[in-house]
Design a protein around this motif. Structure first.
Motif, PDB file in Angstrom:
ATOM      1  N   VAL A  65       0.863  -1.187   0.000  1.00 51.61           N
ATOM      2  CA  VAL A  65       0.000   0.000   0.000  1.00 51.61           C
ATOM      3  C   VAL A  65       0.893   1.229   0.000  1.00 51.61           C
ATOM      4  O   VAL A  65       1.917   1.271   0.694  1.00 51.61           O
ATOM      5  N   SER A  66       0.515   2.236  -0.769  1.00 54.49           N
ATOM      6  CA  SER A  66       1.252   3.506  -0.792  1.00 54.49           C
ATOM      7  C   SER A  66       0.351   4.631  -0.318  1.00 54.49           C
ATOM      8  O   SER A  66      -0.856   4.641  -0.606  1.00 54.49           O
ATOM      9  N   GLU A  98      -0.625   8.403  -0.794  1.00 52.90           N
ATOM     10  CA  GLU A  98      -0.552   9.430  -1.827  1.00 52.90           C
ATOM     11  C   GLU A  98      -1.089  10.742  -1.276  1.00 52.90           C
ATOM     12  O   GLU A  98      -2.298  10.928  -1.148  1.00 52.90           O
ATOM     13  N   PRO A 117       4.290   9.558  -4.088  1.00 49.64           N
ATOM     14  CA  PRO A 117       3.747   8.443  -3.302  1.00 49.64           C
ATOM     15  C   PRO A 117       4.808   7.845  -2.381  1.00 49.64           C
ATOM     16  O   PRO A 117       5.991   7.778  -2.732  1.00 49.64           O
ATOM     17  N   TYR A 128      -5.201  13.314   1.092  1.00 54.73           N
ATOM     18  CA  TYR A 128      -4.468  12.078   0.834  1.00 54.73           C
ATOM     19  C   TYR A 128      -5.417  10.933   0.494  1.00 54.73           C
ATOM     20  O   TYR A 128      -6.617  10.986   0.785  1.00 54.73           O
ATOM     21  N   ARG A 129      -4.851   9.894  -0.101  1.00 57.77           N
ATOM     22  CA  ARG A 129      -5.531   8.623  -0.377  1.00 57.77           C
ATOM     23  C   ARG A 129      -4.540   7.495  -0.142  1.00 57.77           C
ATOM     24  O   ARG A 129      -3.324   7.723  -0.032  1.00 57.77           O
ATOM     25  N   TYR A 130      -5.075   6.282  -0.125  1.00 56.50           N
ATOM     26  CA  TYR A 130      -4.232   5.087  -0.069  1.00 56.50           C
ATOM     27  C   TYR A 130      -4.336   4.363  -1.408  1.00 56.50           C
ATOM     28  O   TYR A 130      -5.447   4.072  -1.883  1.00 56.50           O
ATOM     29  N   ARG A 131      -3.182   4.054  -2.001  1.00 58.62           N
ATOM     30  CA  ARG A 131      -3.147   3.279  -3.238  1.00 58.62           C
ATOM     31  C   ARG A 131      -3.095   1.811  -2.846  1.00 58.62           C
ATOM     32  O   ARG A 131      -2.086   1.303  -2.386  1.00 58.62           O
ATOM     33  N   ASP A 146      -2.915  -1.006  -8.266  1.00 59.54           N
ATOM     34  CA  ASP A 146      -2.428  -0.114  -9.322  1.00 59.54           C
ATOM     35  C   ASP A 146      -3.550   0.745  -9.886  1.00 59.54           C
ATOM     36  O   ASP A 146      -3.323   1.902 -10.269  1.00 59.54           O
ATOM     37  N   ALA A 159      -7.130   3.882  -5.866  1.00 61.12           N
ATOM     38  CA  ALA A 159      -6.729   4.646  -4.682  1.00 61.12           C
ATOM     39  C   ALA A 159      -8.006   4.994  -3.918  1.00 61.12           C
ATOM     40  O   ALA A 159      -8.989   5.451  -4.519  1.00 61.12           O
ATOM     41  N   PRO A 190     -10.692  12.700  -1.765  1.00 63.75           N
ATOM     42  CA  PRO A 190      -9.584  12.435  -0.851  1.00 63.75           C
ATOM     43  C   PRO A 190      -9.960  12.723   0.597  1.00 63.75           C
ATOM     44  O   PRO A 190     -10.887  13.494   0.872  1.00 63.75           O
TER      45      PRO A 190
END
Length: 584
Positions: free
Chosen positions: A33-34, A36, A42, A65-68, A71, A74, A90
């Protein structure tokens, strides 16, 4: 010195004392998980063996922010504290210390003083609109407002029970600080604020948990409202316990009402919640944990939960006032007067008997509990809004009988709850409404109409088409209480009645209700009962209620008459559609 109110949640974005922000997401279905942050590169998050991803990094309040999690996906933070662009936008890092509380010394009020007013913030003009009504509610005699769910949901209007982000107040009603200002103002005026929370399901629009946390759900324990939730998992249990504490500690709510608690299949969760709340809340502060629970679980009330909505009381009174026996009212169709006597004497009507509506046993003995463990009401969002046309009780019952039942509501030792507008005899319907689109809107509209196909009034398909579309803006607008009714003759009579009854409650009953308990309740005629309670000061409260439209009952006159709803009556007579209350 200004006292900061801040609760560090296990998940979500939390500002740290060193200026960094800690991000945490439970995503056991993901290996990577990234994070963003808008206008930034990221950043990979570290995963532990249980699937919790964490990152502590420089990030200011106000950052989006969001979570990726894939791919191609998000997502907003499921523990987001703010969603200014709605559930698909977001999340925003918040700074709780930026709000300067004006009532940091507020300790709440004892439960015996509670007179609850249930309201929908969206229909009253958002958080600011509700704040502007507080003076009139206080003058009326209300001591607590209960706000229907405010968690972020799809669209701009919703009952609140289709929310998907439990920590984020919907931007449709205002900013998080607007909500704090509402609560702060209520406390300044001596009013408690209770929040309705929904932990039994998530709404259909904007819920991404299935994409990264399949273990959040328990598919073997689905409920009427949707896929079951795995409360036995520590991460899930903490997610919701933290949510309660977040509202209590950071927003200073005076309590929560847990919707459809019967759908929470891990019974141990309730004990964990109670223990965590007791360990976190400041000494001397009054905080109230309220249940709506089809199971009539009296054990939870003995073990520290403050009270439960008494649906049994509402349902049997509705049957007696309207004659309706379809749907769940079928449970109360036989011997309703006897059932009402049991409710007034023992709290719950169903205490282990077979529920004819479901064919299953329901409830457990409750007669040892004080009356204040039960919240009584004649109307609420459910029983009004779940009607096809949203009619209020005033449109369904005779005026005299409704007056008598209303007096019972406000003078019984049970905690009374009014539904917004009830104090002036509001006739505006309260309908089920939402703001979905495309296929989901079609499914909700048709599902709503199909739900009523089993009712005699709507078996004709053409008749079902008259049921308002939940997604239409007009359905929402029609549900707004018409304040012009307050100025009519009928409206003024109802307001005077409400004020007078609540003044009597405050003067003669409220100080003595902590351990008030029933002595007996007996059937004295057709739709007529006589109930007696012993108050904390040793006085005996007697209420004689006659909801019949034809039969007069004989009663003994109370030593001190508190209230009689009959315009004229002979001594020791209880006319049809009347109530007499007094003290011995």
């Amino acid at each position: 010195m200004q006292k900061d109110f801040f609760y560090q949640t296990r998940f979500g974005a939390n500002l740290q004392s060193d200026g960094t922000t800690r991000f945490s997401l439970w995503a056991p279905s993901c290996q990577a998980v990234s994070l963003e942050i808008e206008n930034d590169t990221p950043r990979a998050m570290a995963r532990d063996e249980e699937g919790t991803f964490t990152l502590v990094t420089e990030c200011p309040s106000g950052a989006r922010y969001r979570y990726r999690v894939r791919d191609d996906l998000a997502v907003p933070d499921p523990a987001s504290k703010s969603q200014p662009e709605g559930v698909h936008g977001p999340s925003v890092v918040t700074a709780p210390a930026e709000y300067a509380w004006q009532t940091p010394q507020w300790q709440g009020r004892p439960w015996c003083e509670a007179v609850i007013y249930e309201l929908h913030a969206g229909l009253l003009g958002g958080f600011e609109g509700v704040r502007n009504r507080l003076d009139e509610l206080k003058t009326l005699g209300i001591t607590a407002i209960e706000i229907m769910p405010i968690n972020s949901f799809g669209g701009t209007r919703n009952w609140g029970y289709d929310g998907v982000l439990p920590y984020a107040p919907t931007n449709a009603y205002g900013e998080p600080d607007d909500l704090k200002r509402l609560i702060d103002t209520a406390h300044h005026k001596g009013l408690m604020v209770i929040l309705d929370v929904v932990y039994n399901h998530f709404g259909p629009d904007g819920n991404f948990l299935h994409d990264y946390a399949k273990d959040f759900f328990d598919h073997e324990n689905n409920s009427t409202w949707g896929t079951g939730i795995a409360f036995a998992k520590p991460q899930v249990a903490d997610f919701f316990i933290d949510n309660v504490l977040y509202w209590l500690m950071e927003f200073r709510f005076d309590g929560v009402r847990i919707d459809a608690a019967s759908a929470i299949t891990d019974h141990a969760w309730f004990g964990k919640l109670r223990e965590r709340v007791a360990s976190q809340v400041e000494q001397g502060r009054h905080v109230h944990l309220i249940l709506e629970n089809e199971n009539n679980d009296a054990g939870l009330l003995r073990d520290g939960f403050t009270a439960q909505w008494n649906d049994d009381g509402h349902n049997v009174l509705h049957v007696m006032l309207t004659g309706e026996t379809e749907g769940y009212y079928e449970m109360f169709a036989e011997h309703p007067t006897r059932i009402l006597a049991r409710v007034l004497h023992e709290g719950f009507a169903y205490q282990g008997e077979i529920n004819p509506y479901s064919g299953k046993k329901r409830g457990m003995p409750s007669g040892d509990l004080p009356a204040s463990k039960f919240i009584l009401f004649l109307q609420n969002h459910d029983q009004t809004g779940n009607r096809a046309l949203g009619e209020r009780l005033i449109s369904l019952a005779s005026p005299d009988a409704l007056h008598a039942a209303f007096a019972l509501l406000l003078l019984s030792p049970m905690v009374p709850m009014l539904f917004m507008g009830e104090e002036w005899g509001c006739r505006s319907p309260f309908l089920f409404f939402c703001d979905f689109h495309d296929d989901l809107a079609d499914a909700v509209r048709e599902g709503r109409r199909k739900e009523f196909a089993k009712f005699s009034a709507f078996q004709d398909p053409e008749k079902r088409k008259t049921i308002p579309d939940p997604n239409a803006l007009s359905t929402f607008d029609t549900s707004r209480p018409d304040r012009e009714e307050r100025n009519t003759l009928e409206g003024r009579i109802w307001l005077d009645r409400t004020r007078s009854l609540l003044a009597l409650r405050q003067r003669w009953l409220a100080p003595y209700l902590t351990q008030a308990h029933s002595l007996n309740a007996t059937v004295i005629g057709d739709k007529s009962v006589l109930a007696r309670w012993k108050l904390d000061n040793g006085a005996i409260l007697t209420i004689a209620l006659n909801l019949s439209d034809h039969e007069t009952c004989r009663i003994s006159e109370p030593g001190k008459l508190l209230y009689s709803s009959a315009t004229r009556r002979a001594v020791e007579e209880l006319p049809p559609g009347s109530l007499v209350a007094g003290l011995e």
